[in-house]
Design an enzyme around this catalytic site. Sequence first.
Site, mmCIF file in Angstrom:
data_model
loop_
_atom_site.group_PDB
_atom_site.id
_atom_site.type_symbol
_atom_site.label_atom_id
_atom_site.label_comp_id
_atom_site.label_asym_id
_atom_site.label_seq_id
_atom_site.Cartn_x
_atom_site.Cartn_y
_atom_site.Cartn_z
ATOM 1 N N HIS A 8 4.161 2.057 11.794
ATOM 2 C CA HIS A 8 3.079 1.864 12.760
ATOM 3 C C HIS A 8 2.949 3.006 13.745
ATOM 4 O O HIS A 8 1.981 3.070 14.501
ATOM 5 C CB HIS A 8 3.305 0.553 13.512
ATOM 6 C CG HIS A 8 3.603 -0.591 12.606
ATOM 7 N ND1 HIS A 8 4.874 -1.088 12.438
ATOM 8 C CD2 HIS A 8 2.796 -1.311 11.784
ATOM 9 C CE1 HIS A 8 4.843 -2.082 11.551
ATOM 10 N NE2 HIS A 8 3.603 -2.226 11.146
ATOM 11 N N SER B 113 1.869 -5.252 3.436
ATOM 12 C CA SER B 113 3.313 -5.097 3.643
ATOM 13 C C SER B 113 4.127 -6.166 2.919
ATOM 14 O O SER B 113 5.345 -6.233 3.078
ATOM 15 C CB SER B 113 3.638 -5.132 5.142
ATOM 16 O OG SER B 113 3.067 -6.272 5.762
ATOM 17 N N HIS C 239 5.661 -4.790 8.816
ATOM 18 C CA HIS C 239 5.633 -6.152 9.318
ATOM 19 C C HIS C 239 5.743 -7.162 8.174
ATOM 20 O O HIS C 239 4.767 -7.799 7.779
ATOM 21 C CB HIS C 239 4.358 -6.396 10.125
ATOM 22 C CG HIS C 239 4.401 -5.760 11.483
ATOM 23 N ND1 HIS C 239 3.270 -5.465 12.218
ATOM 24 C CD2 HIS C 239 5.456 -5.361 12.251
ATOM 25 C CE1 HIS C 239 3.627 -4.919 13.367
ATOM 26 N NE2 HIS C 239 4.939 -4.843 13.408
ATOM 27 N N HIS D 95 -0.133 -4.670 19.724
ATOM 28 C CA HIS D 95 0.278 -4.273 18.382
ATOM 29 C C HIS D 95 0.944 -2.898 18.461
ATOM 30 O O HIS D 95 0.507 -2.019 19.206
ATOM 31 C CB HIS D 95 -0.925 -4.225 17.441
ATOM 32 C CG HIS D 95 -0.568 -4.057 16.006
ATOM 33 N ND1 HIS D 95 -0.276 -2.824 15.450
ATOM 34 C CD2 HIS D 95 -0.427 -4.957 14.998
ATOM 35 C CE1 HIS D 95 0.004 -2.982 14.164
ATOM 36 N NE2 HIS D 95 -0.072 -4.259 13.869
ATOM 37 N N GLU E 294 1.028 -0.338 16.492
ATOM 38 C CA GLU E 294 0.177 0.811 16.182
ATOM 39 C C GLU E 294 -0.701 1.165 17.377
ATOM 40 O O GLU E 294 -0.877 2.338 17.709
ATOM 41 C CB GLU E 294 -0.697 0.510 14.958
ATOM 42 C CG GLU E 294 -1.620 1.671 14.608
ATOM 43 C CD GLU E 294 -2.613 1.338 13.516
ATOM 44 O OE1 GLU E 294 -3.712 1.920 13.542
ATOM 45 O OE2 GLU E 294 -2.302 0.506 12.647
ATOM 46 N N CYS F 197 -7.925 1.647 7.271
ATOM 47 C CA CYS F 197 -7.397 2.333 6.099
ATOM 48 C C CYS F 197 -7.936 1.742 4.802
ATOM 49 O O CYS F 197 -8.402 0.606 4.751
ATOM 50 C CB CYS F 197 -5.866 2.319 6.119
ATOM 51 S SG CYS F 197 -5.112 0.812 5.508
ATOM 52 N N CYS G 238 0.850 -1.184 0.000
ATOM 53 C CA CYS G 238 0.000 0.000 0.000
ATOM 54 C C CYS G 238 0.890 1.239 0.000
ATOM 55 O O CYS G 238 2.124 1.143 0.114
ATOM 56 C CB CYS G 238 -0.913 0.004 1.224
ATOM 57 S SG CYS G 238 -0.009 0.154 2.796
ATOM 58 N N ASN H 294 -2.944 -6.951 9.090
ATOM 59 C CA ASN H 294 -3.872 -6.992 7.959
ATOM 60 C C ASN H 294 -3.791 -8.305 7.203
ATOM 61 O O ASN H 294 -4.778 -8.776 6.645
ATOM 62 C CB ASN H 294 -3.655 -5.783 7.043
ATOM 63 C CG ASN H 294 -2.432 -5.895 6.173
ATOM 64 O OD1 ASN H 294 -2.501 -6.391 5.054
ATOM 65 N ND2 ASN H 294 -1.292 -5.437 6.679
ATOM 66 N N THR I 142 -5.923 0.747 12.293
ATOM 67 C CA THR I 142 -6.158 0.887 10.844
ATOM 68 C C THR I 142 -6.202 -0.433 10.098
ATOM 69 O O THR I 142 -6.605 -0.462 8.937
ATOM 70 C CB THR I 142 -5.067 1.767 10.198
ATOM 71 O OG1 THR I 142 -3.794 1.139 10.343
ATOM 72 C CG2 THR I 142 -5.039 3.147 10.830
#
Length: 333
Positions: free
Chosen positions: A89, A281, A56, A139, A141, A209, A27, A239, A179
Site C-alpha cells: 500500500h 489480495s 490486506h 486507509h 494507501e 488500478c 493481482c 477492493n 487505486t
Amino acid sequence: MAYVSSDEHEENGVARRVLLAGPRSFCAGVERAIEIVEGALESRETPVYVRKEIVHNASVVGDLAQRGAIFVDELDQVPNGSTVVFSAHGVSPAVREEADRRDLEVIDGTCPLVAKVHAKARRFAGRGDTVVLVGHEGHEEVEGTLGEAPDSTVLVETVEDVEKLSPADAGRISYLTQTTLAVDETAEVVGALRKRFPLLHEPSSEDICYATTNRQKALNAIVAESDLCLVVGSTNSSNSVRLVELSRRQGTPAQLIDRAADIRPEWLEGVRTIALTAGASAPHHLVTEVVTALGEYGPVSVEEREITRETVRFELPSGLRGDTEQPTDSRTS
C-alpha cells in the site's frame, strides 16, 4: 473444516449454479509483494520485519507469519539495523526518513501503480496545485499518498465533500484517486469536481488500478443473474469491500467471507445461482475451497465467466531478483 451435513439444513440437496467471475483473486502487485517477503525470508539470515500487513488478507498474512515474517504496526517495533519490508500500500516520506535514521535495510513492496500515484502527487503539488485525493480516510494507501504533499493535499470521499472544498486558487486544482475504489462511485465524485472546478487538471491516466477495474467489471457481468454474491476477501481489503457494495447496489445480496468456513447456511435459502469472486489480495485456493464447501449443500455446477485475461507482471526489487532478469513494464495491458 466443518460443514453442515445433509440432514441439518432444509436446502441441502438443492442443485445450484456457481458463476465464477474472471479475473479474480491475486493481482500483479499482490503477487509481487508476497514474493518480496518470501524472497527476503529465504535470503536473509536475520529476522524479516514487515510494516503493516503486506497485503490486506488474513490468510496471506497468517501464512507468511508462520514462515517467519514478523508483522509490526510501526517502525519503532523494529530493532535498529534490521530488515523491514514496506507493504504493497506504500508509505509516506516520513516513514522512509525514519527508516533511514534507524539504519534499517528497507525492501520496498509498494505496488508500482501506487508508486505512480505518489509520483503524481509530488509533481502536482510541486507545480503549485491543490491536490484533491479521492479515497477512504484511514486507509494505508491514502495515508501514504497524503504524506507525499501534506500541505497541498486534501482528502474527499463523497460528492458532499467536494461541495465543502475551499482551495486558495480554484484555477489550480488537480485530483488523484486511491487505486482500489469503486469505479462508478468515483466517477460521481470526479464529475462533481469537474462541475465545481471547470479548470480542474486531470491526471493523464486513471489511478484506479487495472485489477480493481477488471474485478468490478467481471462481477458486474454476472451479478444480475445471481441470487447471491460471495466475495472472498478480508474486511480491511478495500477492493473486496467495493465488490460487495457493487453487488448490493445492483440488488443482489452479497457477503464478504475470509474463507469457506464463514458461509452461513441461511444465506443459501432459496438461492439457485451464486456469483463467486475474490478480491485482488485473496489467494486462488480460497475460492476453490468455497466451491467445495458449497457442494456440501447439494450438487454444484461451476461456470467460468472470464471477461479478460490479465498478463501484467511487475519486477522484483534489484536485491531480490537474478542479474539476468529483464525489467518488466509496470504499465497495465
